[in-house]
Enzyme design. Structure first.
Site, PDB file in Angstrom:
ATOM      1  CG  HIS A  50      -8.724   7.852  -0.637  1.00 23.94           C
ATOM      2  ND1 HIS A  50      -8.094   8.930  -1.205  1.00 23.94           N
ATOM      3  CD2 HIS A  50      -7.730   7.035  -0.192  1.00 23.94           C
ATOM      4  CE1 HIS A  50      -6.784   8.775  -1.119  1.00 23.94           C
ATOM      5  NE2 HIS A  50      -6.532   7.637  -0.498  1.00 23.94           N
ATOM      6  CB  CYS A 406       5.229  13.835  25.343  1.00 26.15           C
ATOM      7  SG  CYS A 406       5.346  14.559  23.699  1.00 26.15           S
ATOM      8  CB  CYS A 408       6.429  18.107  21.423  1.00 25.30           C
ATOM      9  SG  CYS A 408       8.206  18.250  21.399  1.00 25.30           S
ATOM     10  CB  CYS A 448       8.771  12.249  26.053  1.00 23.94           C
ATOM     11  SG  CYS A 448       8.385  11.741  24.369  1.00 23.94           S
TER      12      CYS A 448
HETATM   13  C1  LIG Z   1       2.339   4.919   0.508  1.00 27.25           C
HETATM   14  C2  LIG Z   1       0.933   4.473   0.818  1.00 27.25           C
HETATM   15  C3  LIG Z   1      -0.092   5.398   0.982  1.00 27.25           C
HETATM   16  C4  LIG Z   1      -1.398   4.985   1.231  1.00 27.25           C
HETATM   17  N1  LIG Z   1      -2.354   5.909   1.527  1.00 27.25           N
HETATM   18  C5  LIG Z   1      -3.611   5.508   1.819  1.00 27.25           C
HETATM   19  C6  LIG Z   1      -4.606   6.452   2.179  1.00 27.25           C
HETATM   20  O1  LIG Z   1      -4.334   7.630   2.335  1.00 27.25           O
HETATM   21  N2  LIG Z   1      -5.862   6.009   2.370  1.00 27.25           N
HETATM   22  C7  LIG Z   1      -6.206   4.711   2.218  1.00 27.25           C
HETATM   23  O2  LIG Z   1      -7.381   4.392   2.330  1.00 27.25           O
HETATM   24  N3  LIG Z   1      -5.267   3.774   1.954  1.00 27.25           N
HETATM   25  C8  LIG Z   1      -3.985   4.144   1.771  1.00 27.25           C
HETATM   26  N4  LIG Z   1      -3.016   3.224   1.518  1.00 27.25           N
HETATM   27  C9  LIG Z   1      -3.376   1.811   1.521  1.00 27.25           C
HETATM   28  C10 LIG Z   1      -3.451   1.246   2.924  1.00 27.25           C
HETATM   29  O3  LIG Z   1      -2.417   1.726   3.728  1.00 27.25           O
HETATM   30  C11 LIG Z   1      -3.381  -0.277   2.823  1.00 27.25           C
HETATM   31  O4  LIG Z   1      -4.319  -0.707   1.878  1.00 27.25           O
HETATM   32  C12 LIG Z   1      -3.675  -0.965   4.134  1.00 27.25           C
HETATM   33  O5  LIG Z   1      -2.904  -0.431   5.186  1.00 27.25           O
HETATM   34  C13 LIG Z   1      -3.393  -2.446   3.994  1.00 27.25           C
HETATM   35  O6  LIG Z   1      -3.710  -3.067   5.196  1.00 27.25           O
HETATM   36  P1  LIG Z   1      -3.491  -4.612   5.392  1.00 27.25           P
HETATM   37  O7  LIG Z   1      -4.105  -4.971   6.693  1.00 27.25           O
HETATM   38  O8  LIG Z   1      -3.928  -5.355   4.173  1.00 27.25           O
HETATM   39  O9  LIG Z   1      -1.904  -4.809   5.410  1.00 27.25           O
HETATM   40  P2  LIG Z   1      -0.840  -4.555   6.587  1.00 27.25           P
HETATM   41  O10 LIG Z   1      -1.103  -3.335   7.326  1.00 27.25           O
HETATM   42  O11 LIG Z   1       0.508  -4.687   5.964  1.00 27.25           O
HETATM   43  O12 LIG Z   1      -1.091  -5.764   7.571  1.00 27.25           O
HETATM   44  C14 LIG Z   1      -0.708  -7.084   7.261  1.00 27.25           C
HETATM   45  C15 LIG Z   1      -0.239  -7.736   8.544  1.00 27.25           C
HETATM   46  O13 LIG Z   1       0.027  -9.110   8.295  1.00 27.25           O
HETATM   47  C16 LIG Z   1       1.099  -9.507   9.138  1.00 27.25           C
HETATM   48  N5  LIG Z   1       1.705 -10.732   8.611  1.00 27.25           N
HETATM   49  C17 LIG Z   1       2.324 -10.883   7.422  1.00 27.25           C
HETATM   50  N6  LIG Z   1       2.782 -12.155   7.305  1.00 27.25           N
HETATM   51  C18 LIG Z   1       2.436 -12.816   8.440  1.00 27.25           C
HETATM   52  C19 LIG Z   1       2.641 -14.146   8.920  1.00 27.25           C
HETATM   53  N7  LIG Z   1       3.323 -15.075   8.207  1.00 27.25           N
HETATM   54  N8  LIG Z   1       2.158 -14.461  10.138  1.00 27.25           N
HETATM   55  C20 LIG Z   1       1.494 -13.546  10.900  1.00 27.25           C
HETATM   56  N9  LIG Z   1       1.294 -12.269  10.486  1.00 27.25           N
HETATM   57  C21 LIG Z   1       1.744 -11.904   9.276  1.00 27.25           C
HETATM   58  C22 LIG Z   1       2.032  -8.295   9.092  1.00 27.25           C
HETATM   59  O14 LIG Z   1       2.914  -8.261  10.186  1.00 27.25           O
HETATM   60  C23 LIG Z   1       1.060  -7.126   9.063  1.00 27.25           C
HETATM   61  O15 LIG Z   1       0.851  -6.586  10.341  1.00 27.25           O
HETATM   62  C24 LIG Z   1      -1.695   3.607   1.292  1.00 27.25           C
HETATM   63  C25 LIG Z   1      -0.661   2.676   1.151  1.00 27.25           C
HETATM   64  C26 LIG Z   1       0.651   3.106   0.952  1.00 27.25           C
HETATM   65  C27 LIG Z   1       1.752   2.114   0.914  1.00 27.25           C
END
Ligand SMILES: Cc1cc2nc3c(=O)[nH]c(=O)nc-3n(C[C@H](O)[C@H](O)[C@H](O)COP(=O)(O)OP(=O)(O)OC[C@H]3O[C@@H](n4cnc5c(N)ncnc54)[C@H](O)[C@@H]3O)c2cc1C
Length: 485
Positions: A50, A406, A408, A448
Site C-alpha cells: 500500500h 509443472c 503451467c 504436477c
Molecule cells: C483479506 C485480507 C487482505 C489483506 N490485504 C493486505 C494487503 O493487500 N496489503 C497489506 O499490507 N496487508 C494486507 N492485509 C493484512 C496482512 O495480511 C496482515 O496484517 C498480516 O499478514 C498479519 O501478519 P501477522 O504476522 O501479524 O499474522 P499471521 O500471518 O497470522 O501470523 C501469525 C502466526 O502466529 C502463529 N501462532 C499463533 N498462535 C501461536 C501459538 N500459540 N504458538 C506458536 N505460533 C502461533 C500462527 O500460526 C501464524 O503463523 C490483509 C489481510 C486480510 C485478512
C-alpha cells in the site's frame, strides 16, 4: 532450550522482527505452531504494497505503512522476491465518493506519501485504465503502490534471518508461559524454552498469547476476525487492468479490489464478513457472490465463470475500537512486547515494524551491537524468468533443471529439489508451491501434484502417508489398499 528472545508467530510480522534482530548480536528463536512460515493471514491477502494514504495521520499505522512501502522497494533486489510498482487508482463517480477521494489525497500528503495525484474527469481516468467501468469519473492515483507475493517476501526475510543465526522451530505451539523475575519459561509442543524477552507476533491469536502472562485478562485486548474472500483468475485476464483498482473505502475497509498479481493473474476481492472464527478460511456462496457483484462497479466485464482458477479467504486481526497497530512493550509485564492488531496494511508495514522493534528494545535499556557479517539470503530466480543462456548453463550443471515438473508455470525438478533443501525447507506440496510456483497455474497442481509428491518422498525419505498437501491434517495418502505399506 535457552535464548535471549523468543518471537511467537512466523507470519510477516514475526519474520520481519527476526530479520531485523538477526542484524544484531542477540540469540533469537522464532517459533510457529504450523509446519511452515506464513501459514495464516500472511498467506491469504491481497498482496498489495500500500501507498500509505489510507491510515489516519500521526498513527503508527501511517508511519509503518509509508516506511514499509519504501523498505520493500529497496529490499526486493537484495532479496530477489517478485515485486512490481504498478501504481493504484482509488476510483469514484458520485459526489460523496469524490469527497472521500479528496480526503484520502490530503491524508496521503500529510502522511508524506510520494507520487499522489488526482484524475479529475472520465477522460483522464480512462486514458490510464481503459477497461474501467465507464461510470468512473474521478480517481486518486498512487504511484508508489505495488504488488508482491506475500509468502515470497516472508520466505526471503525468514531465510535471511536463519542464515544470520536465528533458530526457526516449526510445529511449535506455545501453550503456556510462566513469568519469573528475570525470565519467561514457555511450554511448547516442542519442549520448554527459557527466554529473557518475548515478542508476541501471533496474529489472530496474539490476545491468547498475551493472556498467558496477564493475571487479569481484562488488562489485555481481544482480537476479532473479519474474513475476506477472493477470486484468483486465470492469466489470460492478468492484464485486464495495469494498476491496483480500489473502490472508495468505507467503514468496512478498503472494499473489493481488482488487481493484477505479481505472477500475472487477476485477483478480485475481498468482502468483509464478521460471520467467521479465527480458523475459518472457508469460502462461501454469499461471500463470493458479493465479490462478483461489487467488482462490477470497477470493471463490469470480468467473466468469472471461464477464468476462475481458485478461491481463498483470510482473516483480518482487528481489535474493536482500536484503529492503530499495537506495537509496544507491555506496561504490565516488562520484557514482553506486543505486535498486535495488525490488520491491513500489515503486510506492507512488516519490514518497518521489524526496524521499529529495535528502537523499542533500545528504549527499554537493552544495548544491541550490530553483527559485522550480516548476509542477504536471496531467493532463487524462477526458471521461467531466466533467459535461454542461463537455462542452458543450469541444465549443464544439473540435468534436473531440464526436467519440467509443472507445465503451467514451467517449474523444473531442479528448483523443486533446491526448495526442499533450503535453510527453511519445503516439506509439503504447498510448501513447494509457495517456494517455486509449482501448482500455481491454471490446472492448480493436478498435473504436477503427484510428481511433487514423489520428489518430496525421495528427497526427504518419507513414508507416503506422512506427506501432506499443506497443514498437518492434509495427508495425501490416507490409507493403504490391501493393508500394504
Ligand atoms: C483479506 C485480507 C487482505 C489483506 N490485504 C493486505 C494487503 O493487500 N496489503 C497489506 O499490507 N496487508 C494486507 N492485509 C493484512 C496482512 O495480511 C496482515 O496484517 C498480516 O499478514 C498479519 O501478519 P501477522 O504476522 O501479524 O499474522 P499471521 O500471518 O497470522 O501470523 C501469525 C502466526 O502466529 C502463529 N501462532 C499463533 N498462535 C501461536 C501459538 N500459540 N504458538 C506458536 N505460533 C502461533 C500462527 O500460526 C501464524 O503463523 C490483509 C489481510 C486480510 C485478512
Amino acid at each position: 532450550m535457552k535464548t535471549d528472545l523468543v518471537i511467537i508467530g512466523a507470519g510477516i510480522i514475526g519474520v520481519s522482527l527476526a530479520f531485523e534482530l538477526s542484524k544484531y548480536n542477540i540469540k533469537v528463536i522464532l517459533v510457529d505452531k504450523e509446519n511452515d512460515i506464513a501459514m495464516q493471514t500472511t498467506k491469504a491477502n491481497s498482496g498489495i504494497v500500500h501507498g500509505g494514504y489510507d491510515p489516519k495521520p500521526n498513527t503508527l499505522m501511517a508511519k509503518m505503512n509509508v516506511e514499509g512501502n519504501r523498505i520493500i522497494k529497496s529490499l526486493h533486489k537484495k532479496l530477489n522476491f517478485n515485486y512490481k510498482e504498478t501504481g493504484a487508482l482509488i476510483i469514484g463517480s458520485t459526489d460523496e465518493e469524490k469527497e472521500i477521494i479528496n480526503k484520502l489525497y490530503k491524508q496521503g500528503l500529510e502522511n508524506k506519501v510520494p507520487g499522489l495525484s488526482l484524475l479529475k474527469n472520465k477522460k483522464e481516468v480512462h486514458q490510464v485504465e481503459p477497461n474501467l467501468n465507464k461510470e468512473i469519473s474521478y480517481a486518486l492515483y498512487s504511484q508508489t503502490t505495488g504488488i508482491i507475493s506475500p509468502w515470497e517476501l516472508a520466505l526471503a526475510l525468514a531465510y535471511t534471518a536463519v542464515s544470520n543465526g536465528v533458530k526457526f522451530i516449526n510445529n511449535c505451539k506455545v501453550e503456556k508461559i510462566e513469568k519469573n523475575k528475570d525470565k519467561f519459561i514457555l511450554s511448547t509442543t516442542k519442549g520448554e524454552i527459557e527466554a529473557k524477552y518475548i515478542f508476541n507476533a501471533a496474529g489472530l491469536y496474539s490476545d491468547d498469547i498475551y493472556n498467558m502472562v496477564l493475571d487479569n485478562p481484562s488488562d489485555g485486548f481481544k482480537i476479532t476476525p473479519i474474513k475476506g474472500e477472493y477470486y484468483l483468475l486465470d492469466k489470460f485476464l492478468g492484464s485486464l487492468v495495469n494498476k491496483v483498482i480500489f473502490q472508495t473505502p468505507s467503514s468496512l475497509g478498503k472494499g473489493v479490489l481488482v488487481s493484477p498479481t505479481v505472477h500475472g493473474n487477476l485477483l478480485v476481492g475481498p468482502n468483509a464478513s464478521f460471520d467467521t472464527s479465527k480458523d475459518d478460511v472457508s469460502t462461501t456462496i454469499d461471500g463470493l457472490k458479493y465479490v462478483v457483484s461489487a467488482s462490477k462497479k470497477s470493471v463490469d466485464n470480468i467473466n468469472f465463470f471461464t477464468s476462475n482458477i481458485r478461491n481463498f479467504s483470510g482473516n483480518r486481526a482487528t481489535i474493536k475500537g482500536v484503529d492503530d497497530f499495537i506495537l509496544e512493550e507491555s506496561k504490565i509485564v516488562p520484557h514482553f512486547y506486543n505486535f498486535a492488531g495488525i490488520k491491513s496494511p500489515g503486510l506492507t508495514s512488516g519490514p518497518a515494524i521489524g526496524k521499529y522493534s529495535i528502537s523499542l528494545l533500545k528504549k527499554s535499556g537493552l544495548s544491541l551491537t550490530k553483527k559485522e557479517n550480516f548476509i542477504y539470503h536471496k531467493l532463487p530466480t524462477f526458471f521461467s524468468h531466466l533467459n535461454d543462456n542461463e537455462i542452458e548453463s543450469l541444465i549443464k550443471k544439473n540435468k534436473k533443471y531440464g526436467n519440467i515438473i509443472c507445465r503451467c508455470e514451467l517449474v523444473s525438478e531442479g528448483e523443486i529439489v533446491d526448495s526442499i533443501h533450503e535453510v527453511i525447507p519445503a516439506t509439503t506440496i504447498d510448501g513447494v508451491k509457495r517456494r517455486t510456483n509449482a501448482g500455481m497455474g491454471r490446472c492448480q497442481g493436478s498435473f504436477c501434484g503427484p510428481r511433487v509428491f514423489e520428489i518430496l518422498k525421495n528427497e526427504l525419505h518419507l513414508d507416503i502417508d506422512s506427506i501432506y498437501q499443506d497443514k498437518g491434517n492434509s495427508n495425501v495418502v490416507v490409507s493403504y489398499t490391501k493393508g500394504n505399506k
